[in-house]
Design an enzyme around this catalytic site. Structure first.
Site, PDB file in Angstrom:
ATOM      1  N   LYS A   1     -20.412  17.784   8.010  1.00 24.60           N
ATOM      2  CA  LYS A   1     -19.333  18.117   8.938  1.00 24.60           C
ATOM      3  C   LYS A   1     -19.021  16.967   9.883  1.00 24.60           C
ATOM      4  O   LYS A   1     -17.873  16.763  10.275  1.00 24.60           O
ATOM      5  CB  LYS A   1     -19.708  19.375   9.724  1.00 24.60           C
ATOM      6  CG  LYS A   1     -18.585  19.873  10.623  1.00 24.60           C
ATOM      7  CD  LYS A   1     -17.353  20.220   9.786  1.00 24.60           C
ATOM      8  CE  LYS A   1     -16.223  20.728  10.674  1.00 24.60           C
ATOM      9  NZ  LYS A   1     -15.007  21.006   9.896  1.00 24.60           N
TER      10      LYS A   1
ATOM     11  N   SER B   1       0.830  -1.198   0.000  1.00 20.21           N
ATOM     12  CA  SER B   1       0.000   0.000   0.000  1.00 20.21           C
ATOM     13  C   SER B   1       0.873   1.260   0.000  1.00 20.21           C
ATOM     14  O   SER B   1       1.572   1.517  -0.970  1.00 20.21           O
ATOM     15  CB  SER B   1      -0.960  -0.024   1.184  1.00 20.21           C
ATOM     16  OG  SER B   1      -2.077   0.803   0.930  1.00 20.21           O
TER      17      SER B   1
END
Length: 365
Positions: free
Chosen positions: A230, A178
């Site tokens: 948010k 990764s």
């Protein structure tokens, strides 16, 4: 007085001739014709004008011994300073005149707080080697499962910048997946062992959901926010379809960046990479078959490849970056300080993992 009379007594003082105009007048206290009877003696010669007596043979021998001892101590101290300077530069005593090859190690989770790989530290090491004209090649040793996206990209870009000036080869250890592989594709050449676990090309973002646990404990979280997204990923409520679509779009954008970096670094078409860019882990041998790795070998095989790419001759001298002050203090204070420092780092790492915030990661799971 008749000078011719033999009975005449002799004069007691010699007859003086009139002073000549050319003769200089005598200075007071000096007697050109010698000292006179009844006159004051001349002043003695001052001690400052007298040469010192030669030292005895024993004193000269003692001075020679002292000079030899202090000279030897000075040489030892100077040698210690040279060794200390080499340690600060990350070099050991050079027993051969071979070429210098730098080694930068990336070990651990990238950007994971205490105990992880910090972008600032790695970039500083890469910059140091980039500015060293005596280094013609650098080997980047990677042993990492990946980590944060931003940190992986920072290190990737700095490796790429270094590769534009010097020969850079990546050596993959046990694990370079990764984000670790994201850093590796910045190297023009990659060397992995046949059993290296690498690949894992993908992006992941996970969010815990403790809503049920909070209800059992009669715990409720009140949220005040400026926008609908948010608190997307709030662990105290279920994820809404809008939240999931938002995070999926974010992950997809970062995934495209990962694909582009691999395609650019390995000079492959994106569509050729996509079939194996689903997060799967592959061995170094399989990665070489798919063009994701250039050669199979260990660290010293990577060093030999860097030496050949840079057209260097002679046995190479590996140069590691200088250790930080914490490691130096650990060496000076001994094992007790080292054990305490390890315990503190482990505790901080566990606490950081326990309160890890949601985010997007290049991380193998």
């Amino acid at each position: 007085m008749n000078p011719g009379d033999p009975n005449e007594p002799l004069p007691t003082t010699p007859a003086q001739s009139p002073p000549s105009a050319e003769a200089p007048a005598p200075q007071p206290g000096t007697y050109p014709e010698g000292p006179r009877w009844g006159a004051a003696p001349p002043p003695p010669t001052p001690w400052a004008a007298m040469p010192p007596p030669p030292p005895p043979r024993r004193d000269r021998l003692a001075l020679a011994v002292v000079a030899f001892v202090f000279g030897g101590l000075f040489l030892v101290f100077f040698g210690f300073l040279l060794l200390a300077y080499g340690a600060v530069r990350g070099e050991g005593p050079r027993m051969s005149g071979g070429p210098r090859i730098g080694v930068v190690e990336i070990k651990g989770t990238i950007g994971a707080g205490p105990g992880g790989v910090e972008a600032a530290s790695v970039m500083k090491q890469l910059r140091r080697f980039g500015q060293d004209d005596g280094l013609k090649a650098v080997v980047v040793r990677i042993d990492s499962p990946g980590g944060a996206v931003g940190t992986s990209q920072e290190i990737h870009d700095e490796v790429k910048r270094l590769a534009a000036k010097k020969v850079v080869v990546c050596s993959l250890g046990d694990l370079a997946a990764s984000g670790g592989f994201y850093v590796a594709v910045a190297c023009p050449k990659i060397v992995a062992t046949p059993g290296t676990l690498t690949g894992s090309i993908g992006v992941i973002s996970q969010f815990p959901n403790v809503k049920g646990l909070a209800q059992r404990l009669d715990f409720k979280m009140e949220t005040v926010k400026s926008g609908a997204l948010k608190d997307a990923g709030n662990p105290f409520r279920d994820m809404t379809p809008e939240d999931r679509a938002y995070w999926q779009a974010l992950v997809d954008r970062v995934y495209r960046q990962f694909l582009g970096a691999v395609a650019e670094g390995r000079h492959l078409d994106v569509e050729k990479i996509r079939p194996v860019a689903d997060g799967r882990v592959m061995t170094g041998e399989e990665a070489k078959e798919r063009g994701l790795v250039d050669a199979l070998g260990n660290l010293y095989d990577a060093v030999d490849l860097a030496k050949a790419e840079a057209k260097l001759t002679g046995e190479p001298v590996l140069v590691y970056p200088p250790e930080d002050r914490a490691h130096l203090l650990e060496q000076l204070l001994g094992g007790a300080a080292g054990a305490a420092a390890d315990a503190l780092r482990t505790r901080l790492a566990h606490e950081a993992e326990a309160v890890q915030e949601p985010g997007v990661y290049f991380l193998m799971r």
